[in-house]
Design an enzyme around this catalytic site. Structure first.
Site, PDB file in Angstrom:
ATOM      1  N   CYS A   2       5.054 -25.641 112.287  1.00  0.00           N
ATOM      2  CA  CYS A   2       4.782 -25.242 113.656  1.00  0.00           C
ATOM      3  C   CYS A   2       5.581 -23.978 113.968  1.00  0.00           C
ATOM      4  O   CYS A   2       6.113 -23.326 113.082  1.00  0.00           O
ATOM      5  CB  CYS A   2       5.179 -26.371 114.619  1.00  0.00           C
ATOM      6  N   LEU A  51       1.275 -27.285 115.172  1.00  0.00           N
ATOM      7  CA  LEU A  51       0.218 -27.420 114.196  1.00  0.00           C
ATOM      8  C   LEU A  51       0.215 -28.887 113.790  1.00  0.00           C
ATOM      9  O   LEU A  51       1.135 -29.363 113.123  1.00  0.00           O
ATOM     10  CB  LEU A  51       0.473 -26.523 112.973  1.00  0.00           C
ATOM     11  N   ALA A  52      -0.797 -29.635 114.203  1.00  0.00           N
ATOM     12  CA  ALA A  52      -0.818 -31.085 114.027  1.00  0.00           C
ATOM     13  C   ALA A  52      -1.323 -31.451 112.636  1.00  0.00           C
ATOM     14  O   ALA A  52      -2.474 -31.185 112.294  1.00  0.00           O
ATOM     15  CB  ALA A  52      -1.703 -31.718 115.101  1.00  0.00           C
ATOM     16  N   ASN A  75      10.062 -27.555 113.223  1.00  0.00           N
ATOM     17  CA  ASN A  75       9.025 -26.935 112.399  1.00  0.00           C
ATOM     18  C   ASN A  75       9.203 -27.495 111.001  1.00  0.00           C
ATOM     19  O   ASN A  75      10.241 -27.276 110.373  1.00  0.00           O
ATOM     20  CB  ASN A  75       9.202 -25.410 112.386  1.00  0.00           C
ATOM     21  N   ASP A  99       6.329 -37.556 111.959  1.00  0.00           N
ATOM     22  CA  ASP A  99       7.359 -37.716 110.932  1.00  0.00           C
ATOM     23  C   ASP A  99       8.706 -37.180 111.387  1.00  0.00           C
ATOM     24  O   ASP A  99       9.723 -37.422 110.734  1.00  0.00           O
ATOM     25  CB  ASP A  99       6.934 -37.013 109.643  1.00  0.00           C
ATOM     26  N   LEU A 248      -3.836 -23.978  96.606  1.00  0.00           N
ATOM     27  CA  LEU A 248      -3.999 -22.575  96.246  1.00  0.00           C
ATOM     28  C   LEU A 248      -4.016 -22.496  94.726  1.00  0.00           C
ATOM     29  O   LEU A 248      -3.139 -23.068  94.067  1.00  0.00           O
ATOM     30  CB  LEU A 248      -2.855 -21.735  96.801  1.00  0.00           C
ATOM     31  N   THR A 345       7.533  -5.575  97.385  1.00  0.00           N
ATOM     32  CA  THR A 345       6.830  -6.588  96.602  1.00  0.00           C
ATOM     33  C   THR A 345       6.321  -7.721  97.480  1.00  0.00           C
ATOM     34  O   THR A 345       5.271  -8.309  97.208  1.00  0.00           O
ATOM     35  CB  THR A 345       7.715  -7.137  95.471  1.00  0.00           C
ATOM     36  N   ARG A 348       3.169  -6.391  99.141  1.00  0.00           N
ATOM     37  CA  ARG A 348       2.093  -6.337  98.141  1.00  0.00           C
ATOM     38  C   ARG A 348       1.454  -7.708  97.934  1.00  0.00           C
ATOM     39  O   ARG A 348       0.228  -7.862  97.943  1.00  0.00           O
ATOM     40  CB  ARG A 348       2.657  -5.860  96.800  1.00  0.00           C
TER      41      ARG A 348
END
Length: 574
Positions: A2, A51-52, A75, A99, A248, A345, A348
């Site tokens: 969050c 952000l749930a 967060n 949590d 990812l 970096t 980038r």
């Protein structure tokens, strides 16, 4: 994850400052678009942009204890929260399924000692109005971002997930140190995470006399088994979610291993027996029937091809996205605004990740697993090929791990959270790191030298998952050479950044760079271009203190350019 924001000791009228705080908190609303909350006690305010992901229907913040005397804004994710609830001595009436709510009651029972009980990634600020004391902390390696600011006009202390909530008001801003907490009553920032191997640098370990020591066959077998088990455990913890999630997948070793283990965990379906956590990974809205994977690159890039191969092998529902170099260049201005750094970096590598995160969020995904941290732990960057000894390699790994919050962790957090997407990083699990830094000899991480003379970086990690009878990955992926993300998305991405900056920055500007940028003067046109954009967003001098540039070891004969291709060990070296 969050967005959090808090100020303690402001002198303005609370009703008036509430509006100011709301607007400053709004600057990080991209991190938490699901709900906003504000709590004021006296001359102190705590804000939250949510952000749930866990406790979706009931976890709005700031959280308070039963009588409202303790307020908390967090967060992050606490992976062992169910175990922590069971460990409480008192009986408490929890208001949410979050949590994070357990932190309130851990504070009541343990005070600052609570920090040693937490297993997760987090930044939080807690205010206890009974004692008029506030307590702030950041996870062990700065997986989550947290800044602390100081305003001299009223001696107020500020906290925020991002610098952009602080830079117009604070005289000094620091990146809150990972593995530390701050207690207002003592005004001290205290280190709480200090594994024994942190001291190997000052103690000269491993000893140079032990450079040629090798493990016995039984020790090798035990080492590989420990690596496998601890990384599988780390992935399992991070499948705690009540919303759709994915992985990812660049097609490199690290992301591919995480994806492979996640597929196995989901297929196994018995995590609630093995781990005292909620892993709703197969029913309801928490996950699609098939694990989804995501990659990005320029048309024809190495990562896209490798990721597709891995996805087919694992059976994931794969989404391979492409971007053009012009789309990347167009995004750099916004990327730097979100990153709050001018490190070349990081910019980038963050640009493709930023673009990918937007695509992922558009599909309704809120959480992804990612592969950051392995290169620092296992000496995976190609410049490590030049390490003169196992001892120096080990010390460089420690340094890189301790500075992850300035580079890869910062990139992974802010590139994804720019679109309200949470990235979880299993390689930075505390148990996995300890095993990797204490059970794996440093000379086992050397490449082309030492007693093992491994022919590829991260040999030990690859070998641990080289199980032909039940393979985790295709052999050609398991043993694929390291590609830094900014290289793997397509070599022309970095080349274009360089050529664009050549046109954007005049020779005279670079020659006089020390006059315009006397602090940390850029030495290339690309660095000058990025620094110029950074100072358009953050012109205040206070914004410079938190920036650290990522530079390979020049004293090892490495190029100053952080690209993997700039290092001699790359197959496609410049």
């Amino acid at each position: 994850m969050c967005g959090i924001f808090a100020v303690f000791g402001f002198k303005e009228d609370p009703a008036v400052f509430r509006q100011t705080a709301t607007q400053l908190s709004k600057k990080v609303r991209h991190r938490g678009p699901d709900w906003s909350g504000v709590a004021i006690k006296g001359q102190n305010v705590l804000c939250h942009e949510r952000l749930a992901i866990v406790g979706v229907g009931s976890g709005a913040q700031p959280l308070t204890n039963e009588d409202g005397t303790v307020i908390l804004t967090v967060n992050g994710e606490i992976y062992n929260y169910i175990q922590l609830k069971k460990s409480l001595k008192g009986s408490y009436k929890f208001k949410t399924e979050s949590d994070c709510e357990v932190l309130l009651y851990l504070w009541e029972e343990l005070g600052t000692e609570m920090i040693h009980k937490l297993d997760g990634m987090f930044s939080f600020v807690l205010y206890d109005s009974r004692k008029d004391v506030y307590f702030a902390a950041r996870d062990h390696l700065g997986i989550t971002t947290l800044y602390q600011g100081f305003r001299s006009s009223d001696n107020s202390v500020w906290f925020g997930s991002e610098m952009k909530s602080l830079n117009e008001d604070c005289d000094r801003i620091i990146s809150f140190p990972p593995g530390h907490y701050y207690l207002s009553s003592s005004k001290e920032t205290v280190e709480y995470y200090h594994p024994k191997w942190y001291d190997d640098v000052k103690n000269g370990l491993p000893a140079l006399a032990d450079e040629d020591k090798v493990l016995s066959a039984e020790e090798e077998k035990e080492m590989y088994a420990s690596i496998r088990k601890s990384l599988e455990n780390a992935v399992a913890k991070r499948l705690m979610s009540e919303v759709p999630y994915g992985v990812l997948l660049s097609g490199g070793l690290d992301s591919s291993l995480i994806a492979s283990i996640a597929v196995r965990m989901r297929d196994r379906g018995d995590l609630n027996d093995d781990f005292d956590i909620k892993c709703k990974f197969s029913t309801g809205v928490s996950a699609w029937p098939t694990l989804h994977s995501f990659s990005i690159g320029l048309e024809g890039s190495p990562d896209l091809a490798a990721a597709l191969k891995v996805a087919k092998f694992l059976g994931t529902a794969h989404h391979g996205f492409t971007f053009t170099v012009q789309e990347g260049i167009d995004a750099v201005y916004d990327v730097i605004h979100h990153l709050e750094t001018y490190d070349v970096t990081t910019v980038r590598a963050s640009t493709p990740m930023y673009l990918l995160s937007r695509k992922i969020k558009a599909l309704g995904v809120k959480m992804v697993l990612s592969g950051e941290g392995s290169d620092e732990i296992y000496a995976g960057y190609l410049y490590f090929h030049n390490a003169p000894s196992a001892q120096e390699l080990h010390h460089e790994c420690i340094k890189r791990i301790q500075n992850l919050h300035t580079s890869d962790n910062l990139r992974a957090n802010k590139s994804t959270m720019a679109w309200g997407l949470e990235a979880r990083v299993p390689f930075l699990d505390k148990d996995f790191i300890d095993i990797s830094m204490t059970k794996v000899p440093a000379n086992h991480k050397l490449t082309h030298s030492g007693p093992y003379k491994h022919n590829m970086e991260k040999y030990v990690l690859r070998k641990a998952f080289d199980t032909p009878e039940n393979p985790y990955l295709p052999e050609e992926v398991l043993w694929r050479q390291k590609e830094q993300f900014s290289d793997g998305v397509g070599y022309s991405w970095i080349d274009t950044m360089k050529s664009h900056s050549e046109k954007a920055v005049l020779d005279a500007q670079l020659r006089d760079a020390h006059l315009r940028f006397p602090h940390d003067t850029p030495t290339t046109k690309e660095a000058y271009w990025i620094r110029d954009i950074f100072e358009q967003h953050f012109p205040q001098k206070a914004c410079l203190e938190s920036v650290v540039r990522w530079i390979p070891r020049k004293d090892w004969g490495c190029s100053e350019d952080p690209s993997g291709r700039a290092q001699k060990g790359h197959n496609a070296a410049y």
